[in-house]
Every structure is written in C-alpha cells, then in structure tokens.
Design a protein around this motif. Structure first.
Motif, PDB file in Angstrom:
ATOM      1  N   VAL A 127       1.148  -0.979   0.024  1.00 25.38           N
ATOM      2  CA  VAL A 127       0.138  -0.054   0.041  1.00 25.38           C
ATOM      3  C   VAL A 127       0.812   1.491   0.149  1.00 25.38           C
ATOM      4  CG1 VAL A 127      -1.840   1.480   1.824  1.00 25.38           C
ATOM      5  CG2 VAL A 127      -2.434  -0.911   0.933  1.00 25.38           C
ATOM      6  N   LEU A 128       2.266   0.694   0.735  1.00 21.46           N
ATOM      7  CA  LEU A 128       2.412   1.925   0.812  1.00 21.46           C
ATOM      8  C   LEU A 128       3.723   2.735  -0.844  1.00 21.46           C
ATOM      9  CD1 LEU A 128       4.367   2.179   4.310  1.00 21.46           C
ATOM     10  CD2 LEU A 128       2.806   4.151   3.493  1.00 21.46           C
ATOM     11  N   ARG A 129       4.155   1.397  -1.322  1.00 22.02           N
ATOM     12  CA  ARG A 129       4.030   1.631  -2.466  1.00 22.02           C
ATOM     13  C   ARG A 129       3.588   2.335  -3.484  1.00 22.02           C
ATOM     14  NH1 ARG A 129       6.874  -3.844  -2.061  1.00 22.02           N
ATOM     15  NH2 ARG A 129       4.909  -4.586  -2.948  1.00 22.02           N
ATOM     16  N   ARG A 130       2.124   1.824  -3.345  1.00 22.25           N
ATOM     17  CA  ARG A 130       1.185   2.287  -4.298  1.00 22.25           C
ATOM     18  C   ARG A 130       0.864   4.099  -3.706  1.00 22.25           C
ATOM     19  NH1 ARG A 130      -1.559  -2.096  -3.698  1.00 22.25           N
ATOM     20  NH2 ARG A 130      -2.836  -1.461  -2.194  1.00 22.25           N
ATOM     21  N   SER A 131       1.059   4.149  -2.928  1.00 20.08           N
ATOM     22  CA  SER A 131       0.119   5.589  -2.408  1.00 20.08           C
ATOM     23  C   SER A 131       1.882   6.497  -2.837  1.00 20.08           C
ATOM     24  CB  SER A 131       0.564   5.612  -0.784  1.00 20.08           C
ATOM     25  OG  SER A 131      -0.056   7.329  -0.184  1.00 20.08           O
ATOM     26  N   ARG A 132       2.972   6.122  -2.850  1.00 20.94           N
ATOM     27  CA  ARG A 132       4.392   7.510  -2.780  1.00 20.94           C
ATOM     28  C   ARG A 132       4.115   7.294  -4.439  1.00 20.94           C
ATOM     29  NH1 ARG A 132       8.240   4.622   1.631  1.00 20.94           N
ATOM     30  NH2 ARG A 132       7.465   6.102   3.283  1.00 20.94           N
ATOM     31  N   ALA A 133       3.800   5.959  -5.528  1.00 18.04           N
ATOM     32  CA  ALA A 133       4.264   6.317  -6.588  1.00 18.04           C
ATOM     33  C   ALA A 133       2.466   7.378  -6.813  1.00 18.04           C
ATOM     34  CB  ALA A 133       3.823   5.121  -7.277  1.00 18.04           C
ATOM     35  N   THR A 134       1.722   6.906  -6.496  1.00 20.11           N
ATOM     36  CA  THR A 134       0.334   8.556  -6.783  1.00 20.11           C
ATOM     37  C   THR A 134       0.598   9.821  -6.650  1.00 20.11           C
ATOM     38  OG1 THR A 134      -1.156   5.999  -6.160  1.00 20.11           O
ATOM     39  CG2 THR A 134      -1.823   8.659  -6.085  1.00 20.11           C
ATOM     40  N   LEU A 135       1.426   9.754  -5.609  1.00 18.15           N
ATOM     41  CA  LEU A 135       1.342  11.150  -4.959  1.00 18.15           C
ATOM     42  C   LEU A 135       2.855  11.556  -5.853  1.00 18.15           C
ATOM     43  CD1 LEU A 135       1.779  10.805  -1.118  1.00 18.15           C
ATOM     44  CD2 LEU A 135      -0.159  11.995  -2.654  1.00 18.15           C
ATOM     45  N   ASP A 136       3.893  11.022  -7.122  1.00 17.65           N
ATOM     46  CA  ASP A 136       5.216  11.313  -7.940  1.00 17.65           C
ATOM     47  C   ASP A 136       5.188  10.734  -8.286  1.00 17.65           C
ATOM     48  OD1 ASP A 136       7.106  12.119  -8.777  1.00 17.65           O
ATOM     49  OD2 ASP A 136       8.558  11.068  -6.926  1.00 17.65           O
ATOM     50  N   PRO A 137       3.880  10.595  -9.791  1.00 16.70           N
ATOM     51  CA  PRO A 137       3.963   9.449 -10.603  1.00 16.70           C
ATOM     52  C   PRO A 137       5.298   9.019 -11.761  1.00 16.70           C
ATOM     53  CG  PRO A 137       2.182  11.035 -10.958  1.00 16.70           C
ATOM     54  CD  PRO A 137       3.391  11.138  -9.833  1.00 16.70           C
ATOM     55  N   ASP A 138       6.511  10.393 -11.242  1.00 14.63           N
ATOM     56  CA  ASP A 138       7.877   9.941 -11.960  1.00 14.63           C
ATOM     57  C   ASP A 138       8.415   8.825 -11.661  1.00 14.63           C
ATOM     58  OD1 ASP A 138       7.172  12.081 -13.399  1.00 14.63           O
ATOM     59  OD2 ASP A 138       7.931  13.698 -12.510  1.00 14.63           O
ATOM     60  N   THR A 139       7.753   8.362 -10.070  1.00 11.27           N
ATOM     61  CA  THR A 139       8.693   7.573  -9.643  1.00 11.27           C
ATOM     62  C   THR A 139       7.874   5.770  -9.889  1.00 11.27           C
ATOM     63  OG1 THR A 139       7.009   6.967  -7.857  1.00 11.27           O
ATOM     64  CG2 THR A 139       9.180   8.736  -7.666  1.00 11.27           C
ATOM     65  N   THR A 140       7.324   6.282 -10.320  1.00 11.70           N
ATOM     66  CA  THR A 140       6.895   4.694 -11.229  1.00 11.70           C
ATOM     67  C   THR A 140       7.494   4.379 -12.029  1.00 11.70           C
ATOM     68  OG1 THR A 140       6.015   5.957 -12.703  1.00 11.70           O
ATOM     69  CG2 THR A 140       4.153   5.355 -10.775  1.00 11.70           C
ATOM     70  N   SER A 142       8.502   0.624 -15.166  1.00 14.01           N
ATOM     71  CA  SER A 142       7.519  -0.183 -16.149  1.00 14.01           C
ATOM     72  C   SER A 142       6.523  -1.754 -15.471  1.00 14.01           C
ATOM     73  CB  SER A 142       8.254  -0.769 -16.868  1.00 14.01           C
ATOM     74  OG  SER A 142       8.731  -1.781 -16.450  1.00 14.01           O
ATOM     75  N   SER A 143       6.478  -1.914 -14.083  1.00 13.80           N
ATOM     76  CA  SER A 143       6.212  -2.519 -13.599  1.00 13.80           C
ATOM     77  C   SER A 143       4.641  -2.497 -12.472  1.00 13.80           C
ATOM     78  CB  SER A 143       6.493  -3.556 -12.262  1.00 13.80           C
ATOM     79  OG  SER A 143       7.193  -3.424 -11.774  1.00 13.80           O
ATOM     80  N   ASP A 144       4.612  -0.890 -12.539  1.00 16.34           N
ATOM     81  CA  ASP A 144       3.532  -0.312 -11.628  1.00 16.34           C
ATOM     82  C   ASP A 144       2.397  -0.611 -12.243  1.00 16.34           C
ATOM     83  OD1 ASP A 144       5.234   0.206 -10.065  1.00 16.34           O
ATOM     84  OD2 ASP A 144       5.784   1.290 -10.177  1.00 16.34           O
ATOM     85  N   LEU A 145       1.224  -0.692 -11.740  1.00 14.91           N
ATOM     86  CA  LEU A 145       0.141   0.020 -11.838  1.00 14.91           C
ATOM     87  C   LEU A 145      -0.621   1.254 -11.451  1.00 14.91           C
ATOM     88  CD1 LEU A 145      -2.454   0.029 -14.202  1.00 14.91           C
ATOM     89  CD2 LEU A 145      -3.925  -2.058 -13.170  1.00 14.91           C
ATOM     90  N   ILE A 146      -0.861   2.542 -11.311  1.00 14.84           N
ATOM     91  CA  ILE A 146      -1.138   2.857 -10.614  1.00 14.84           C
ATOM     92  C   ILE A 146      -2.186   3.935 -10.802  1.00 14.84           C
ATOM     93  CG2 ILE A 146      -0.190   4.759  -8.775  1.00 14.84           C
ATOM     94  CD1 ILE A 146       1.292   2.977  -8.605  1.00 14.84           C
ATOM     95  N   GLY A 157       2.498   1.557 -15.843  1.00 11.51           N
ATOM     96  CA  GLY A 157       4.313   1.989 -15.549  1.00 11.51           C
ATOM     97  C   GLY A 157       4.414   3.645 -16.492  1.00 11.51           C
ATOM     98  N   GLY A 158       3.879   4.685 -15.703  1.00  7.73           N
ATOM     99  CA  GLY A 158       3.908   6.048 -16.142  1.00  7.73           C
ATOM    100  C   GLY A 158       2.296   6.702 -17.387  1.00  7.73           C
ATOM    101  N   ILE A 214      -5.442  -1.984 -21.610  1.00  3.65           N
ATOM    102  CA  ILE A 214      -3.877  -2.607 -20.982  1.00  3.65           C
ATOM    103  C   ILE A 214      -3.038  -3.464 -21.377  1.00  3.65           C
ATOM    104  CG2 ILE A 214      -3.754  -4.121 -18.933  1.00  3.65           C
ATOM    105  CD1 ILE A 214      -6.116  -4.164 -17.094  1.00  3.65           C
ATOM    106  N   ALA A 215      -3.622  -3.918 -22.132  1.00  3.89           N
ATOM    107  CA  ALA A 215      -2.986  -5.009 -23.604  1.00  3.89           C
ATOM    108  C   ALA A 215      -1.931  -4.404 -23.817  1.00  3.89           C
ATOM    109  CB  ALA A 215      -3.953  -5.660 -24.190  1.00  3.89           C
ATOM    110  N   ASP A 216      -2.804  -3.286 -24.551  1.00  5.84           N
ATOM    111  CA  ASP A 216      -1.915  -2.253 -25.683  1.00  5.84           C
ATOM    112  C   ASP A 216      -0.919  -0.989 -24.717  1.00  5.84           C
ATOM    113  OD1 ASP A 216      -3.965  -1.825 -27.199  1.00  5.84           O
ATOM    114  OD2 ASP A 216      -5.106   0.130 -26.570  1.00  5.84           O
ATOM    115  N   VAL A 217      -1.130  -1.211 -23.907  1.00  8.75           N
ATOM    116  CA  VAL A 217       0.721  -0.725 -22.979  1.00  8.75           C
ATOM    117  C   VAL A 217       1.003  -2.036 -22.636  1.00  8.75           C
ATOM    118  CG1 VAL A 217       1.465   0.451 -21.336  1.00  8.75           C
ATOM    119  CG2 VAL A 217      -0.421   1.607 -21.679  1.00  8.75           C
ATOM    120  N   TRP A 218       0.900  -3.192 -22.208  1.00  9.59           N
ATOM    121  CA  TRP A 218       1.458  -4.401 -21.541  1.00  9.59           C
ATOM    122  C   TRP A 218       1.151  -5.478 -22.603  1.00  9.59           C
ATOM    123  CZ3 TRP A 218       0.408  -2.756 -15.307  1.00  9.59           C
ATOM    124  CH2 TRP A 218       1.345  -1.962 -15.480  1.00  9.59           C
ATOM    125  N   PRO A 219       1.410  -5.765 -23.831  1.00  8.75           N
ATOM    126  CA  PRO A 219       0.566  -7.029 -24.634  1.00  8.75           C
ATOM    127  C   PRO A 219       1.314  -8.267 -24.321  1.00  8.75           C
ATOM    128  CG  PRO A 219       2.609  -5.732 -25.429  1.00  8.75           C
ATOM    129  CD  PRO A 219       2.390  -4.732 -24.221  1.00  8.75           C
TER     130      PRO A 219
END
Length: 238
Positions: A127-140, A142-146, A157-158, A214-219
């Motif tokens: 949850v902390l990983r998701r929360s921090r990535a949402t607050l700072d999208p630049d930290t995401t 290629s494996s993140d779905l936020i 992945g941003g 989703i598949a358009d980004v992560w086929p």
C-alpha cells in the motif's frame, strides 16, 4: 512508539487487543517501521490532529471493532480529513457487506483475522508503494499499475490508460482485493450505484475494453482475468 530513525515509515496501529497490537508492532519494527499504538476509537482523530510533521503516520492499521468510535466511522473521517493517508482495515468480521463497505469508505486494503503478521507487513509495504507512486508518478516503473483516485486515472508504468469512469471504477474494485473473484452482479453494483437494470453482457463489454487498454501498454501481461462461469479478478504478477 518505537525509537524513531529519520525517514523510517511511521505506522499508526489502532487496535484494542494488546497481544495483537504488540505482535503486529514487533513485526513492523523488525522490518524497519516506526509504530505508534492507540487502543480506543475516541482518541484517534484528536491524536492525528495534534501529530506534528515528525510524528504524523505514513499509514494507519485500523481495527473495525473498537471501543468508542468504531473503525468504519474512523475510516470515513480519516478519508475526509486526510485523504492522502492510507488505511488498512483489520477485522474479524468477514461478511461481504462489511468488506465492501470498508473499501467504499476509503480503506486501501482489508485484512481479516486471524492473519499472519508477515502478511500484514507485506500488505503495508504494498500500500505504501502504491501511495507514494500516486503522489509522485515520476517514481513509477514499467511494472507499476497505479490508481489516481483524485484524477480518476489509471497509470500503467506512468502511462495514462485513458479509462472511462465506469472502467476506472471496475478496475478500482478489483484492485482493492487482488485474487478475489467478483461476480458480474457484484461488479454491476459498484459500476451503477443508481441500480439501473443492465445485462451481464454490459459488464463483459466494459471488461473487454478495460483489458484491451491494458494490453495496449502491456501486451505480454494479463492482470484482469476471467474465471469461466463465475466472473473476473485482478491478479497482479508475482
């Protein structure tokens, strides 16, 4: 609270059973977290209001059944006053209505007792990983779905998936309970709060469009999966 070290994530444990609170705190502290424990619902909001920058928690572990103000009421109040503060609910009440109500009130995750303290630590980290990535999208990466709840966006992945409001709500419900299978009726209840009459094919159509975006980004990835004859689930890759 355990001894503070600069930049250590702070977890507020709100639990009226001392043994459970101590066990969870021990495992969290052993994983590098700083903990603070409250055991009465009436003390929570005042404590958060008075907590300074150095003492304000990064996440709240909130028991549902508390003396004084109950956990669902606290979850709603925390979401209204501190919308960026993640909440994980702990409870022995496993009824479907309680689970869904907790998530609708703003809980970021929901853990049922009895639980493994290692599972709690893992959920807190996730949850902390998701929360921090949402607050700072630049930290995401290629494996993140936020999910950006404020902007009603999903970022893979941003990259903004460009979801409709219904598709976003559909994904949000499933992501709050990874691995859990939702029937079409359950998903319709979340997608259409006005209880309009829609067919199961409508749900299938929305899921199909969501999966395509989703598949358009992560086929190569299939994270929204169909379960034949039952419904759909969100299954993040290990």
């Amino acid at each position: 609270m355990s001894q503070h070290v600069a930049d250590d994530p702070r977890i507020l444990i709100i639990e009226d059973e001392p043994k459970i609170a101590r066990l969870v705190a021990d495992y969290l502290e052993g994983s590098g977290f700083v903990t603070r424990h409250l055991d009465h619902g009436d003390a929570v909001l005042a404590w958060l209001e008075q907590a300074g920058q150095d003492g304000f928690p990064d996440l709240v572990l909130l028991d549902l059944m508390l003396p004084g103000t109950d956990g669902l009421t606290l979850c709603r109040e925390i979401g209204q006053r501190w919308p960026r503060l993640p909440v994980i609910m702990l409870t022995a009440r496993v009824e479907e209505v309680d689970r869904l109500l907790g998530l609708e009130l703003g809980a970021d995750d929901y853990i049922c007792k009895p639980f493994s303290p290692r599972e709690v630590v893992a959920r807190v980290k996730a949850v902390l990983r998701r929360s921090r990535a949402t607050l700072d999208p630049d930290t995401t990466n290629s494996s993140d779905l936020i999910l950006d709840d404020d902007g009603w966006r999903a970022l893979a992945g941003g990259q903004d998936l460009g979801l409709t409001a219904v598709e976003f709500q559909l994904l949000r419900v499933m992501m709050h309970a990874p691995g859990r299978i939702f029937s079409r009726d359950q998903l319709m209840d979340h997608m259409y709060r006005d209880h309009r009459i829609v067919s199961e094919r409508t749900v299938d159509s929305h899921v199909k469009k969501l999966r395509k975006k989703i598949a358009d980004v992560w086929p190569e990835r299939e994270i929204v999966r169909s379960v034949y004859g039952v419904g759909y689930k969100y299954q993040p890759e290990e």
